[in-house]
Design an enzyme around this catalytic site. Sequence first.
Site, PDB file in Angstrom:
ATOM      1  N   HIS A  22       0.816  -1.214   0.000  1.00 37.20           N
ATOM      2  CA  HIS A  22       0.000   0.000   0.000  1.00 37.20           C
ATOM      3  C   HIS A  22       0.852   1.267   0.000  1.00 37.20           C
ATOM      4  CE1 HIS A  22       0.340  -0.021   4.549  1.00 37.20           C
ATOM      5  NE2 HIS A  22       0.432   1.268   4.312  1.00 37.20           N
TER       6      HIS A  22
ATOM      7  N   ASP B  31       0.017  -7.552   1.441  1.00 35.98           N
ATOM      8  CA  ASP B  31       0.403  -6.142   1.544  1.00 35.98           C
ATOM      9  C   ASP B  31       1.926  -5.989   1.587  1.00 35.98           C
ATOM     10  OD1 ASP B  31       0.034  -3.403   1.641  1.00 35.98           O
ATOM     11  OD2 ASP B  31      -0.138  -3.333   3.817  1.00 35.98           O
TER      12      ASP B  31
ATOM     13  N   GLY C 241       3.869   6.759   8.179  1.00 32.59           N
ATOM     14  CA  GLY C 241       5.238   6.714   7.681  1.00 32.59           C
ATOM     15  C   GLY C 241       6.007   5.504   8.162  1.00 32.59           C
ATOM     16  N   ASN C 242       5.489   4.830   9.217  1.00 37.87           N
ATOM     17  CA  ASN C 242       6.126   3.602   9.694  1.00 37.87           C
ATOM     18  C   ASN C 242       5.807   2.401   8.812  1.00 37.87           C
ATOM     19  OD1 ASN C 242       6.114   4.803  12.880  1.00 37.87           O
ATOM     20  ND2 ASN C 242       7.793   3.474  12.272  1.00 37.87           N
ATOM     21  N   SER C 243       4.817   2.514   7.953  1.00 34.24           N
ATOM     22  CA  SER C 243       4.426   1.390   7.097  1.00 34.24           C
ATOM     23  C   SER C 243       5.621   0.861   6.313  1.00 34.24           C
ATOM     24  CB  SER C 243       3.342   1.835   6.109  1.00 34.24           C
ATOM     25  OG  SER C 243       2.167   2.176   6.766  1.00 34.24           O
TER      26      SER C 243
ATOM     27  N   GLY D  50      -5.767 -29.905  -4.246  1.00 34.33           N
ATOM     28  CA  GLY D  50      -6.888 -30.524  -4.943  1.00 34.33           C
ATOM     29  C   GLY D  50      -8.017 -30.907  -4.023  1.00 34.33           C
TER      30      GLY D  50
END
Length: 505
Positions: free
Chosen positions: A130, A173, A244-246, A302
């Site tokens: 993101h 993400d 901003g830590n992302s 399967g």
Amino acid sequence: MRNLFLIRGRGSMRACLALMFLLLCAAGVPVAAQTPSQKPAPVQKKSSLSPGESKSESKIEEPPNILIQLNGALESLAARVSPAVVQILVTGFGPLHEEDRSQTAYIVRQHAVGSGVIVDSSGYIMTNAHVVEGAQRIRVALPLPMGDSGGQVPIGKRRILEAKLVGQHKETDLALLKIDETELPTLPLVSPQRPHVGQLVFAIGSPEGLQNSVTMGVVSALARQPDATKPITYIQTDAPINPGNSGGPLVDMNGAVLGINTFILSQGGGSEGLGFAIPARVVDFVYRSLRSHGHVHRVEIGAGAQEITPTLAEGLHLPQHWGVVVDDVTPDGPAAAAGLQIQDIILTADGRRIETLPSLTAALYLHRLDEVVKLEILRGTEKKTLFVPAIEHRDHMDELLDTVNPENSLIPRLGVLAIDLSPELRTRLGSLRISSGVVVVGRAADLILPDTGLQAGDIIHQMNTTAIDSVDTLRTAVGALKAGDPVVLQIERDGGLLYVSFEME
């Protein structure tokens, strides 16, 4: 491009005081306990002032050794880890006011800041998907090393390099970036020990654009699943996580990455102590897949499964009213060959307890293709162990990419591989807004232009004023452009039409 909200609150100070109390107790420093009915013992004060010395001239007592050692350990950890944490600077386009639907027609250039961790010294960086979503341009700010004289580099001084998007995986993400740099400091993605509740951790990143900030907390919980419809589980922490830590790392006292900080839960955007990080084993799995293939390879066996409800258990006379039951077995598939049957209850997969459908999906998600899946099942009252060969789960884009001939489908100046929208392909893709065009099936790793905005699965219908009905038409139209000419592509993405624009290089 989303940003995260910091968790602030009075609880942070209480947590720090409680932590100091525990550290002092662990070090053997006596800490007096007092009940409400007890009165404090009288303290006999002694003057430490020498003759002629005023109180203002008295010396401040030094802190206990345990605090000095803790402070030194934290400073050493920050100095060791911070050089491998970078700032991600993203430029793209978005609505002027997302919260005001009446303004969504106004598209403006936007800037976003995130964080990333260097996982390979040759310039590979992991961050959140993101953070780079919708990016027209991605740059990475590296902290400069200490100078030859040994002096500290001024705060804020940094090198800024252009980055290429190698691949992204929106389900987890996560995204992988590449910069042209070598001999970079790195952080190990997998800690020798698994995280545990109460463990001291540190979140490092660029909150509010402030590069290489460090916050401290503990692991609050493991295997958290905020969204029951998604298989990914997270590490929960109360370490403050800011916008901003992302994409920045959550590390332990040894500097090993426990996870990648990704989001918080907050009613009003303030600190509520609910930060979440993608576990390092998931980050490592996605990193290796993106680096090798540009996308994530998933396995399947399967067979299908669903969660057991009391009604389901009662109607089918199942031996338990919770867990996961097999509801489908593909004929001639690997599960059928291994002996798996409908109404089998899956107890464990690769040694992991299976209590919910997402837990089964997560176990298969991280399974390697070259290994069999070990399933422990309950059939009636009998437990059995089955070994099921794993096969690769393929989607339409993966299958198309395998059939592409790079010599015929490569559009070098766009840095993409594209194929004609044939009648057969049109049927497989379902209902389309415009029936003609070319399909972007991949990006050429060595030719990625970070400002094109094109993604795998995009259908190009028009370039500037030229209708695009084949790869040859697109190649001819692109070939007629000069460096610096504007390019506007009308594309179809996720059932909607939009424009992406950039200047030709």
